[in-house]
Scaffold this motif. Structure first.
Motif, PDB file in Angstrom:
ATOM      1  N   ASP B  24      12.662   3.617  -2.736  1.00 17.48           N
ATOM      2  CA  ASP B  24      12.803   5.625  -3.289  1.00 17.48           C
ATOM      3  C   ASP B  24      11.686   5.744  -2.547  1.00 17.48           C
ATOM      4  O   ASP B  24      12.367   7.106  -1.857  1.00 17.48           O
ATOM      5  N   ARG B  27      13.580   5.509   0.939  1.00 19.72           N
ATOM      6  CA  ARG B  27      14.899   6.891   1.307  1.00 19.72           C
ATOM      7  C   ARG B  27      14.381   8.573   1.216  1.00 19.72           C
ATOM      8  O   ARG B  27      14.766   9.335   1.941  1.00 19.72           O
ATOM      9  N   ASN B  28      13.908   8.492   0.498  1.00 23.16           N
ATOM     10  CA  ASN B  28      13.244   9.883  -0.436  1.00 23.16           C
ATOM     11  C   ASN B  28      12.087  10.616   0.051  1.00 23.16           C
ATOM     12  O   ASN B  28      12.149  11.532   0.315  1.00 23.16           O
ATOM     13  N   TYR B  29      11.032   9.725   0.433  1.00 15.54           N
ATOM     14  CA  TYR B  29      10.074  10.260   1.400  1.00 15.54           C
ATOM     15  C   TYR B  29       9.702  10.012   2.597  1.00 15.54           C
ATOM     16  O   TYR B  29       9.508  10.217   3.549  1.00 15.54           O
ATOM     17  N   HIS B  31      13.109   9.198   4.353  1.00 12.89           N
ATOM     18  CA  HIS B  31      13.965   9.455   5.279  1.00 12.89           C
ATOM     19  C   HIS B  31      14.310   8.309   5.643  1.00 12.89           C
ATOM     20  O   HIS B  31      15.063   8.920   6.816  1.00 12.89           O
TER      21      HIS B  31
END
Lengths: 327, 170
Positions: B24, B27-29, B31
């Motif tokens: 995560d 992907r989420n921090y 990108h």
């Protein structure tokens, strides 16, 4: 996941102190994080022990092997001394999990991994291991993967480790550091406890106790093998498995150590079977008697009686392989 | 909490809840969407990345446990203009259909070839004390932690074997 506080321990004594005060250890995390995501285990404090200086494999003064608790399963399986002198251990490790998981999973964590019983994993189900006193939905449920030895009316889950089965056949010991620094060694035979009426208690470890190493005695010689039977050819837990170490002398069995996986709440061993084989000539009749003796104690559930015949055949195949004069 | 990561050669500082998995975080921090979330439980291998050169499931590890570690994702293996040998071979052999598992397959295979080069045995190796061969059985066993729901396995194995044979010759 429920929230938790994270800290990293710099020394074993820092870890054991925090553990005694209620924190959970995390090393490879491959089983714990899986369980935390599903909120089967919900620690409020995690102590990262993965960087403790416990990742060495070294020879003991007696000629055995000291395996640090933080040694990765992949490094242990690739260790030259393990492959040459304890191949049953390398084979068991390589029969377990996937390469990615073996690169994270540690020696200590592998011993402490939790059962993969469906009902333990489903928080909507009663489970005496997850929620003591709530009952066991596995009994009378889907029991294909469950225990045939050592279970109780409160829990029929199996221990999932392959590594621990090999260690049991090798007479390994577990080195444990307690809070305040006392270090003790336990034979693996005394490390696990049967479920009885407290299936949530799986080992003799007390809060804060930290596994620091696994100790192997000097190599016993003879032939070794780990045979695992599972639903898929790879990356699956054992239906049954057999770790065997057998030495022949002048056509007779001088030594036989046999441990069994996938069939009990802990790596299973039966000294009666081993003594039956001792000082006898290998024969089909002898091996059938040994299998009879092993399986006399088996208590199947409604879906797993197949494990009795499967374990019988697997044991006999292992004994044939390890005593075959042509190999 | 703050965690310093070296991702594909670039220093990155992450400020995230300790519950954040490495997957995560990527992907989420950061990108980096190449690393895929499949099962999120270490069973499918879609999230495979290299940490300090080793392949792991990024879904089953906390980002905060990797302070100071070197991470390589599929973006660091190669892009459209600089494909790695494995990436080229996957294209040449059509080693995918939907492509969702492909970043994990290629990261996994990249590290797997290093494991063979280091002499690591597998469950398919007849004698754990001997050197492993480059066979279909060996590659299948070593890649069993990467599932492909489209079942492109034969072509994936062909692609990996081609690169492995080239490595052996060089």
């Amino acid at each position: 996941m429920t929230p938790f506080a994270y800290s990293r321990a710099a020394t074993p004594s820092e870890a054991t102190g925090l553990g005694r005060d209620g924190a959970s250890f995390i090393a490879g995390g491959t089983n714990l994080l899986d369980l935390m995501k599903l909120e089967i285990i919900t620690p409020d404090r995690l102590v990262d022990i993965s960087r403790l200086d416990l990742a060495a494999i070294s020879e003991t003064p007696e000629g055995g092997l000291r395996i640090g608790a933080m040694v990765r399963n992949s490094d242990l399986a690739a260790d030259r001394k393990v492959c040459d002198s304890y191949p049953v251990l390398a084979e068991a490790l390589l029969a377990g999990a996937s390469a990615q998981l073996r690169n994270k999973a540690t020696t200590g964590g592998n011993l402490l991994q939790r059962t993969r019983c469906y009902y333990f994993y489903d928080t909507a189900m009663p489970c005496n291991k997850r929620a003591p006193g709530s009952g066991c939905q596995a009994i009378g449920g889907a029991t294909r993967l469950h225990a045939i030895f050592g279970a109780s009316v409160h829990c029929i889950a199996t221990h999932p480790s392959d590594m621990a089965v090999a260690l049991r056949a090798l007479d390994a010991e577990v080195e444990v550091e307690a809070p305040e620094g006392a270090i003790r060694r336990l034979p693996l035979s005394q490390f696990y406890v049967l479920p009885g009426d407290t299936p949530h208690i799986e080992t003799v470890l007390a809060p804060g106790d930290l596994i620091t190493a696994v100790i192997l005695p000097p190599p016993q010689g003879g032939r070794q093998t780990y045979r695992k039977v599972r639903d898929r050819a790879s990356y699956a837990f054992a239906l049954v498995s057999v770790a065997g170490v057998v030495a022949l002398k002048e056509g007779r069995i001088a030594h036989a150590s046999l441990a069994f996986g996938g069939v009990a709440p802990q790596p299973w061993r039966n000294e009666t079977v081993e003594s039956m084989l001792h000082d006898r000539q290998p024969s089909a009749g002898l091996f059938a008697q040994a299998a009879d003796a092993l399986l006399a104690d088996a208590r199947p559930q409604k879906d797993n009686a197949f494990k009795i015949s499967l374990l019988r055949r697997t044991l006999i195949a292992v004994l044939n392989e390890l005593t075959d004069a042509d190999q | 909490m703050n965690t310093d990561l070296m991702v594909n050669g670039q220093a990155q500082r992450l400020d995230a809840d300790p519950r954040t998995t490495l997957l995560d975080a990527l992907r989420n921090y950061l990108h980096l969407m190449g690393t895929k979330k499949g099962c999120d439980h270490g069973q499918c291998g879609a999230c495979t990345v290299l940490v300090n050169g080793r392949r792991i499931n990024s879904c089953l590890t906390l980002a905060c446990m990797h302070d100071g570690d070197e991470i390589v994702t599929i973006e660091g293996i190669g892009g459209p203009d600089d494909l790695s040998a494995l990436q080229q071979a996957f294209i040449a052999h059509d080693g995918f259909q939907c492509g969702y598992c492909t970043p994990g397959q290629i990261c996994s295979a990249t590290a797997m070839l290093d494991e063979i080069a280091a002499g690591w045995a597998s469950h398919a190796t007849k004698n754990v004390a001997s050197l492993p061969g480059l066979t279909v059985e060996e590659i299948s066993e070593r890649m069993s932690g990467n599932l492909c729901r489209c079942s492109a396995y034969p072509n994936i194995i062909d692609a990996i074997l081609e690169v492995a044979a080239g490595k052996e010759q060089s």
